[in-house]
Scaffold this motif. Sequence first.
Motif, short mmCIF file in Angstrom:
data_model
loop_
_atom_site.label_atom_id
_atom_site.label_comp_id
_atom_site.label_asym_id
_atom_site.label_seq_id
_atom_site.Cartn_x
_atom_site.Cartn_y
_atom_site.Cartn_z
N ALA A 85 -41.48 80.21 -26.26
CA ALA A 85 -41.45 79.41 -24.99
C ALA A 85 -42.35 78.31 -24.87
N LEU A 86 -43.43 78.65 -25.14
CA LEU A 86 -44.65 77.68 -25.25
C LEU A 86 -44.28 76.56 -26.05
N ALA A 87 -43.67 76.67 -27.35
CA ALA A 87 -43.31 75.70 -28.13
C ALA A 87 -42.28 74.87 -27.53
N LEU A 88 -41.09 75.29 -27.02
CA LEU A 88 -40.16 74.88 -26.27
C LEU A 88 -40.63 73.85 -25.22
N GLY A 115 -40.19 82.07 -16.45
CA GLY A 115 -39.25 82.85 -17.73
C GLY A 115 -37.69 82.57 -17.04
N VAL A 116 -37.47 81.29 -16.52
CA VAL A 116 -36.01 81.24 -16.11
C VAL A 116 -35.46 79.89 -16.99
N GLY A 117 -34.07 79.92 -16.90
CA GLY A 117 -33.49 78.58 -17.59
C GLY A 117 -33.53 78.73 -19.13
N ASP A 118 -33.72 77.55 -19.84
CA ASP A 118 -33.76 77.62 -21.30
C ASP A 118 -35.13 78.37 -21.77
N TYR A 119 -36.03 79.19 -20.85
CA TYR A 119 -37.04 79.90 -21.27
C TYR A 119 -36.94 81.47 -21.16
N LYS A 120 -35.55 81.72 -20.41
CA LYS A 120 -35.33 83.08 -20.04
C LYS A 120 -35.45 84.19 -21.17
N ASP A 121 -35.07 83.95 -22.30
CA ASP A 121 -34.92 85.13 -23.20
C ASP A 121 -36.06 84.69 -24.45
N GLU A 122 -36.82 83.83 -24.31
CA GLU A 122 -37.93 83.23 -25.36
C GLU A 122 -39.24 84.31 -25.31
N ASP A 123 -39.62 84.56 -26.51
CA ASP A 123 -41.07 85.34 -26.48
C ASP A 123 -41.93 84.07 -26.07
N PRO A 124 -43.34 84.63 -25.87
CA PRO A 124 -44.19 83.60 -25.46
C PRO A 124 -44.59 82.62 -26.23
N VAL A 146 -41.63 68.60 -22.87
CA VAL A 146 -42.58 67.80 -22.06
C VAL A 146 -42.73 66.40 -22.99
N GLU A 147 -42.92 66.71 -24.21
CA GLU A 147 -43.25 65.45 -25.08
C GLU A 147 -42.12 64.68 -24.95
N ASP A 148 -40.77 65.10 -24.90
CA ASP A 148 -39.36 64.36 -25.07
C ASP A 148 -39.40 63.70 -23.94
N LEU A 149 -39.83 64.29 -22.59
CA LEU A 149 -40.00 63.37 -21.18
C LEU A 149 -41.12 62.55 -21.18
N ARG A 150 -42.11 62.71 -21.80
CA ARG A 150 -43.11 61.72 -21.81
C ARG A 150 -42.64 60.48 -22.58
N ASN A 151 -41.94 60.88 -23.92
CA ASN A 151 -41.71 59.56 -24.70
C ASN A 151 -40.48 58.71 -23.89
N GLU A 152 -39.51 59.48 -23.30
CA GLU A 152 -38.59 58.57 -22.47
C GLU A 152 -39.39 58.03 -21.52
N GLN A 153 -40.45 58.35 -20.80
CA GLN A 153 -41.18 57.66 -19.58
C GLN A 153 -41.82 56.41 -20.61
N ARG A 154 -42.34 56.44 -21.76
CA ARG A 154 -43.04 55.44 -22.28
C ARG A 154 -41.77 54.30 -22.87
N ARG A 155 -40.64 54.83 -23.14
CA ARG A 155 -39.68 53.70 -23.47
C ARG A 155 -39.25 53.20 -22.31
#
Length: 163
Positions: free
Chosen positions: A126-129, A114-123, A134-143
């Motif tokens: 936070a899970l959606a974020l 619950g830190v950083g970008d997830y600090k004040d998010e409801d569960p 993670v999907e953005d990072l995986r897409n960047e890896q594929r690129r």
Amino acid sequence: MARADEYPDLGDRRRRYRDDVHGIIQQYQGESRRYRRVHNSLQTLIMVGSAVVTTVSSLDTEPLTWQRILTIAVSFTITVSAAITGYYKYRERAYFLQQTADAIEEQLNGYEYGVGDYKDEDPDAALALLTKKVEDLRNEQRRRQQQLDQPTEQASPTAAPSA
């Protein structure tokens, strides 16, 4: 059994995804280690082989001696190893996979603690974020992987590690 016929709701799918993130990190780290091992082995072969060829070539005095045969065999092996290393770019692949694994792990740790970008998010938010990041990072890896597969003239410059 009854739920097997219906499509899981968004919350269930996100929770499953969260559980799968650990496997993604381990997969990228494992592939990174494998590429690094291959790269290091081939680079070692190139270095040692170059020294052997130089030494054996200087000893060559007769046409078709064992030194000449060894020189030819080692030269061939070094040439093939150098070509494979240059073509498949093991070092760059290892670097990018490890970089992606580290970034995904950082996001997962932020979510779990619950830190950083997830600090004040409801569960749920936070899970959606987490899923989005993670999907953005995986897409960047594929690129990046696709760029490595392109011929040098077509690939745009990337922040690859220097030799």
